[in-house]
Write a protein that holds these residues in place. Structure first.
Motif, short mmCIF file in Angstrom:
data_model
loop_
_atom_site.label_atom_id
_atom_site.label_comp_id
_atom_site.label_asym_id
_atom_site.label_seq_id
_atom_site.Cartn_x
_atom_site.Cartn_y
_atom_site.Cartn_z
N LYS A 152 53.94 29.98 4.11
CA LYS A 152 53.34 29.70 2.80
C LYS A 152 54.38 29.34 1.74
O LYS A 152 54.25 28.33 1.04
CB LYS A 152 52.54 30.92 2.30
CG LYS A 152 51.45 31.38 3.23
CD LYS A 152 50.65 32.51 2.62
CE LYS A 152 51.45 33.79 2.41
NZ LYS A 152 51.89 34.44 3.66
N THR A 153 55.41 30.20 1.66
CA THR A 153 56.43 29.95 0.64
C THR A 153 57.15 28.63 0.91
O THR A 153 57.39 27.85 -0.02
CB THR A 153 57.45 31.10 0.61
OG1 THR A 153 56.75 32.31 0.31
CG2 THR A 153 58.51 30.88 -0.44
N VAL A 154 57.45 28.37 2.17
CA VAL A 154 58.13 27.12 2.50
C VAL A 154 57.24 25.93 2.13
O VAL A 154 57.72 24.93 1.57
CB VAL A 154 58.51 27.08 4.00
CG1 VAL A 154 59.09 25.72 4.37
CG2 VAL A 154 59.52 28.17 4.31
N SER A 206 52.22 37.01 6.76
CA SER A 206 53.63 37.00 6.37
C SER A 206 54.42 36.21 7.41
O SER A 206 54.24 36.41 8.61
CB SER A 206 54.12 38.44 6.29
OG SER A 206 55.41 38.45 5.79
N GLY A 207 55.23 35.28 6.96
CA GLY A 207 56.04 34.49 7.88
C GLY A 207 55.35 33.25 8.41
O GLY A 207 55.91 32.51 9.22
#
Ligand SMILES: Nc1ncnc2c1ncn2[C@@H]1O[C@H](COP(=O)(O)OP(=O)(O)OP(=O)(O)O)[C@@H](O)[C@H]1O
Ligand SMILES: [Mg+2]
Lengths: 249, 246
Positions: free
Chosen positions: A40-42, A36-37
């Motif tokens: 990945k999403t970015v 998390s952090g």
């Protein structure tokens, strides 16, 4: 195929992605894993153009995507389907209107033809008779399914999924994972999935890349991942206490 | 510095809103929906507030000019002119800024933080235009109707209080509201209201569109939407009054 060449992304002073290069192959489920952090999403949002990247190139097939202006990207955008972390269904529309939305926007079909397609997509993700319900009336797993149905409504060439099984029980999570893999192979789509779930990796990871603090540390298949020498990846893979217990025996 | 940055973002958003629309038919449906949300659903509050304000202005004016030298029909004149010149445009806009402004910014803000706006963008839809333009069109078209409604209902509220209570004789009131009537007061009010509609919708949309984080931030952005659009309505009132009446 999607090719990412040396992309970097900063938010103000903080570097979130640094110099990532990778090829995502067609007809395969490509996984991006990481804590998390880790970014990945970015990374996913940068590839689809929701974030502007600071350096590097993104190619969808023969098209240099990030050199195009907003209106020129439209042709590629029509070929992209995306499932968001929270499904991102439109609250004020019913399930049917949600799945029909891309058809309304980009086709000139009659209502009956569109309804056929909507029902086909809903059936493909194994839910039926929910056309008139609103997103607030669905369970988490159903929302994800409807999200997938909306993403495949226009027969995309590229499918992006951000944590498709987060917030679901392990069994439903695996069902959703397998659904994504099946659809990928059935329609020969280039699929990229973000996950931090090792279950998904073992189930569907045709190709896996590991992101650590914004950099790509490792790339390989789900078979290779178990015997990797990469220390950070090992820690990630065997992070759960279940895995640790299994290793002891 | 921060202010200039915000201003820049606001005009950038406006330029996106007025980019060439994608598919007119879809917009048409959205506009109808917004007319219902922003216009029709505001009838209730406009009617209630205007009736009461009309009645109160009548009582207060009568109380203040209880002088045998002043004719009692002056009460009707005063009520009419107060409503036409200020209440049914500016005060009504402030009330609507509270009602509509917070609902617009929380709707768009929620769509932002739950990635629904990203979902629109990914499909190649110009989200700013798709979400905001129908609201602007609906409000610019419907605010004048609400304003006219407020004038009629407010004047009627004054009449009602003359009938019920012992304020001015109803016939004097009726004479008063017809006494030296300037039609351009109405067009002046309508002109102002069109500007207010634009301000309230765009400022509230702006705060929602750039919300980030979670439910807490959406709440904060809708408070900001109401405060900023109210202040801008008052500023616009000052400027427009100076421009139009001089
Ligand atoms: N819009 C933004 N502005 C500034 N920083 C951001 C923004 N979006 C993400 N970040 C930062 O980028 C980093 C990576 O975030 P990202 O959302 O990609 O993580 P993730 O790997 O998807 O995590 P998770 O598994 O929890 O979803 C985080 O440190 C985050 O604070
Ligand atoms: Mg994420």
């Amino acid at each position: 195929m999607i090719e990412v060449r040396n992309i970097s992304k900063r938010f103000g002073e903080t570097v979130v992605l640094s110099d990532i290069s990778v090829n995502f192959e067609q007809g395969k489920t490509n996984l991006i894993i990481g804590q998390s952090g880790s970014g990945k999403t970015v990374l996913l949002k940068s590839i689809v153009g929701l974030h502007d990247i600071d350096e590097g190139e993104i190619w969808f097939g023969d098209t240099h995507f990030n050199s195009l202006a907003f209106h020129e990207r439209k042709e590629i955008r029509k070929e992209i389907g995306m499932l968001f972390q929270g499904a991102a269904l439109f609250d004020s529309s019913t399930v049917e209107q949600n799945v029909m939305f891309p058809l309304d926007m980009f086709t000139n079909k009659s209502y009956e033809e569109k309804l056929d397609r909507v029902n086909f997509c809903l059936k493909r993700v194994n839910i039926e008779n929910v056309n008139a319900l609103f997103p607030a009336e669905l369970s988490g797993g159903m929302k994800k399914r409807v999200g997938i149905a909306r993403a495949i409504a226009l027969n995309p060439k590229y499918l992006f999924c951000d944590e498709p099984n987060s917030g679901l029980d392990p069994k439903t999570g695996i069902l959703i994972d397998n659904l994504i893999k099946e659809i990928t192979e059935e329609y020969n789509i280039t699929t990229i999935v973000n996950t931090h779930d090792m279950n998904s990796v073992i189930e569907i990871g045709d190709k896996v890349i590991f992101i650590y603090e914004g950099a790509k540390l490792w790339e390989g298949t789900k078979e290779e991942i178990m015997s990797t020498k990469c220390k950070e990846l090992n820690e990630f893979v065997f992070a759960t206490s279940l895995a640790k217990k299994l290793i002891k025996y | 510095m921060k202010f200039l940055e915000q201003l820049g973002k606001y005009f950038y958003l406006l330029s996106k809103v007025f980019a060439r629309p994608e598919k007119i038919r879809i917009y048409y449906k959205q506009i109808l929906r917004e007319i219902e949300n922003l216009g029709i659903n505001s009838f209730g509050i406009v009617i209630i507030v205007s009736v009461f304000v009309g009645a109160v202005i009548t009582i207060q004016t009568n109380y203040n000019i209880e002088n045998p030298l002043l004719p009692s029909y002056l009460v009707g004149v005063t009520v009419r002119d107060s409503l036409l010149l200020e209440f049914s445009s500016t005060m009504m806009a402030l009330i609507l800024a509270g009602k509509i402004g917070s609902s617009i910014s929380s709707e768009i803000g929620t769509m932002r933080v739950t990635e629904q706006i990203d979902a629109l963008e990914i499909m190649g839809v110009n989200s700013a235009s798709y979400l905001i333009l129908p609201k602007i069109i609906a409000a610019v078209f419907f605010f004048p109707i609400l304003s006219l409604l407020s004038m009629f209902v407010g004047i009627f509220g004054g009449y009602l209080i003359c009938l019920i209570a012992d304020v001015v004789p109803p016939s004097d009131y009726i004479y008063g509201i017809q006494y030296v009537f300037y039609p351009h007061y109405v067009s002046y009010a309508i002109t102002k209201v069109v500007f207010y509609a634009f301000i309230i919708v765009t400022v509230s949309s702006f705060h929602g569109y750039y919300a980030s984080g979670g439910a807490l931030e959406v709440g904060k952005s809708s408070t900001k939407a109401v405060v900023h659009s109210s202040i801008l309505v008052l500023l616009a009132n000052l400027v427009l009054t100076k421009l139009i009446l001089s």
